[in-house]
Design a protein around this motif. Structure first.
Motif, PDB file in Angstrom:
ATOM      1  N   GLU A  21       0.183   4.794  -4.844  1.00 14.53           N
ATOM      2  CA  GLU A  21       0.379   5.346  -3.498  1.00 14.53           C
ATOM      3  C   GLU A  21       1.006   4.329  -2.561  1.00 14.53           C
ATOM      4  OE1 GLU A  21      -2.041   7.964  -1.304  1.00 14.53           O
ATOM      5  OE2 GLU A  21      -3.421   8.300  -2.968  1.00 14.53           O
ATOM      6  N   VAL A  22       0.539   3.077  -2.644  1.00 20.67           N
ATOM      7  CA  VAL A  22       1.059   2.053  -1.738  1.00 20.67           C
ATOM      8  C   VAL A  22       2.544   1.816  -1.995  1.00 20.67           C
ATOM      9  CG1 VAL A  22       0.934  -0.389  -1.112  1.00 20.67           C
ATOM     10  CG2 VAL A  22      -1.166   0.924  -1.389  1.00 20.67           C
ATOM     11  N   LEU A  23       2.920   1.612  -3.245  1.00 21.99           N
ATOM     12  CA  LEU A  23       4.323   1.352  -3.543  1.00 21.99           C
ATOM     13  C   LEU A  23       5.181   2.586  -3.278  1.00 21.99           C
ATOM     14  CD1 LEU A  23       4.115  -0.802  -6.792  1.00 21.99           C
ATOM     15  CD2 LEU A  23       4.490  -1.570  -4.449  1.00 21.99           C
ATOM     16  N   GLY A  24       4.641   3.748  -3.575  1.00 24.59           N
ATOM     17  CA  GLY A  24       5.399   4.973  -3.346  1.00 24.59           C
ATOM     18  C   GLY A  24       5.605   5.300  -1.885  1.00 24.59           C
ATOM     19  N   ALA A  25       4.824   4.684  -1.007  1.00 21.35           N
ATOM     20  CA  ALA A  25       4.944   4.955   0.428  1.00 21.35           C
ATOM     21  C   ALA A  25       6.097   4.194   1.069  1.00 21.35           C
ATOM     22  CB  ALA A  25       3.642   4.590   1.139  1.00 21.35           C
ATOM     23  N   GLY A  26       6.728   3.268   0.347  1.00 23.29           N
ATOM     24  CA  GLY A  26       7.762   2.430   0.947  1.00 23.29           C
ATOM     25  C   GLY A  26       8.882   3.216   1.601  1.00 23.29           C
ATOM     26  N   ALA A  27       9.358   4.258   0.947  1.00 24.87           N
ATOM     27  CA  ALA A  27      10.460   5.042   1.497  1.00 24.87           C
ATOM     28  C   ALA A  27      10.058   5.703   2.806  1.00 24.87           C
ATOM     29  CB  ALA A  27      10.906   6.090   0.486  1.00 24.87           C
ATOM     30  N   ALA A  28       8.830   6.229   2.855  1.00 23.22           N
ATOM     31  CA  ALA A  28       8.358   6.904   4.067  1.00 23.22           C
ATOM     32  C   ALA A  28       8.157   5.932   5.214  1.00 23.22           C
ATOM     33  CB  ALA A  28       7.053   7.633   3.764  1.00 23.22           C
ATOM     34  N   LEU A 172      -2.972  -5.463  -4.417  1.00 18.50           N
ATOM     35  CA  LEU A 172      -1.823  -5.698  -5.277  1.00 18.50           C
ATOM     36  C   LEU A 172      -0.598  -4.957  -4.754  1.00 18.50           C
ATOM     37  CD1 LEU A 172      -0.658  -6.753  -8.048  1.00 18.50           C
ATOM     38  CD2 LEU A 172      -1.213  -4.481  -8.924  1.00 18.50           C
ATOM     39  N   GLY A 173      -0.769  -3.677  -4.436  1.00 20.25           N
ATOM     40  CA  GLY A 173       0.354  -2.907  -3.923  1.00 20.25           C
ATOM     41  C   GLY A 173       0.931  -3.503  -2.654  1.00 20.25           C
ATOM     42  N   LEU A 174       0.068  -3.925  -1.746  1.00 13.65           N
ATOM     43  CA  LEU A 174       0.544  -4.522  -0.490  1.00 13.65           C
ATOM     44  C   LEU A 174       1.234  -5.853  -0.743  1.00 13.65           C
ATOM     45  CD1 LEU A 174      -2.571  -3.632   1.669  1.00 13.65           C
ATOM     46  CD2 LEU A 174      -0.256  -2.730   1.997  1.00 13.65           C
ATOM     47  N   HIS A 175       0.692  -6.654  -1.669  1.00 18.12           N
ATOM     48  CA  HIS A 175       1.335  -7.923  -2.002  1.00 18.12           C
ATOM     49  C   HIS A 175       2.728  -7.693  -2.577  1.00 18.12           C
ATOM     50  CE1 HIS A 175       1.897 -12.034  -3.422  1.00 18.12           C
ATOM     51  NE2 HIS A 175       2.218 -11.530  -4.601  1.00 18.12           N
ATOM     52  N   LEU A 176       2.858  -6.698  -3.447  1.00 19.11           N
ATOM     53  CA  LEU A 176       4.161  -6.419  -4.054  1.00 19.11           C
ATOM     54  C   LEU A 176       5.142  -5.874  -3.022  1.00 19.11           C
ATOM     55  CD1 LEU A 176       2.917  -4.921  -7.428  1.00 19.11           C
ATOM     56  CD2 LEU A 176       4.068  -7.128  -7.110  1.00 19.11           C
ATOM     57  N   LEU A 177       4.671  -5.040  -2.098  1.00 24.85           N
ATOM     58  CA  LEU A 177       5.542  -4.593  -1.011  1.00 24.85           C
ATOM     59  C   LEU A 177       6.047  -5.787  -0.214  1.00 24.85           C
ATOM     60  CD1 LEU A 177       3.996  -1.406   0.653  1.00 24.85           C
ATOM     61  CD2 LEU A 177       6.065  -1.561  -0.738  1.00 24.85           C
ATOM     62  N   ASP A 178       5.143  -6.694   0.129  1.00 26.42           N
ATOM     63  CA  ASP A 178       5.504  -7.889   0.892  1.00 26.42           C
ATOM     64  C   ASP A 178       6.526  -8.720   0.123  1.00 26.42           C
ATOM     65  OD1 ASP A 178       5.587 -10.094   2.564  1.00 26.42           O
ATOM     66  OD2 ASP A 178       3.430 -10.398   2.591  1.00 26.42           O
TER      67      ASP A 178
END
Length: 205
Positions: A21-28, A172-178
């Motif tokens: 969900e975290v990584l998939g939210a990037g576009a939005a 993890l998801g937030l770290h990867l987004l960053d």
């Protein structure tokens, strides 16, 4: 960037869903670039039962490091070391072992794990000499599999990024987004999910 989330019989659904969900939210969130996300299994498209009764997820593709920039490996719903060896042993008896070895060895692909996912990689012989974390109850087991086990919420060892217990998938998801999309994307996701990252991230710097 394309992220595949690995499913195998007995996986822990929270390990998968939180970073998905975290990584998939990037576009939005308005990031200039974003992740595309999909569920994958070693066998390709199929309905994969989790370790929680009544919860299954459908893999839509085969695990393929040739298509993925990021491969995320979850742990499993297990209570004892015998359970770990049974569930992960069964998973590694499928084509998953070879698919993970290809991902770990392929330039340009980052492999990430949540909770016991690092133990799964260790049992496949893919963590020798690497720094990794897992849930607190499996730290000794992870070390016995050749990894340098650290007790951190997230450990970033370059092309290997591992996270601790089951809820650390959010971190993890937030770290990867960053790391890949920048701090603005990570901060926006923190606000969206009402979650602030915990602890110090171990890095190879």
């Amino acid at each position: 960037m394309h992220a595949q989330f690995v499913l195998f019989d007995g996986f822990d659904p929270l390990d998968v869903i939180a970073p998905y969900e975290v990584l998939g939210a990037g576009a939005a969130l308005g990031a200039d670039t974003a992740f595309t996300v999909e569920f994958a299994s070693a066998e390709g498209e199929r309905l994969v039962p989790s370790g929680v009764p009544g919860i299954s997820l459908r893999a839509v593709a085969a695990v393929d490091a040739g298509r993925a920039d990021l491969v995320v490996v979850p742990g499993a719903v297990v209570l004892t070391e015998d359970d770990v060896r049974r569930v992960f042993g069964a998973a590694l008896a499928t084509p998953l072992a070879g698919a993970l070895a290809t991902a770990v060895g392929r330039d340009g692909v980052v492999v990430a794990t949540v909770c016991g996912g690092s133990v799964l990689l260790g049992m496949a012989g893919l963590l020798a000499g690497r720094t990794a974390t897992t849930n607190s109850g499996a730290t000794a087991l992870l070390g016995s599999l050749g990894a340098r086990a650290v007790e951190a919420r997230v450990a970033d060892d370059g092309d290997l990024v591992t996270a601790g217990g089951v809820t650390s998938g959010l971190d993890l998801g937030l770290h990867l987004l960053d790391r890949f999309l920048g701090p603005d994307a990570a901060l926006a996701a923190e606000r969206l999910f009402h979650h602030e990252r915990r602890g110090t991230t171990w890095t190879a710097r």
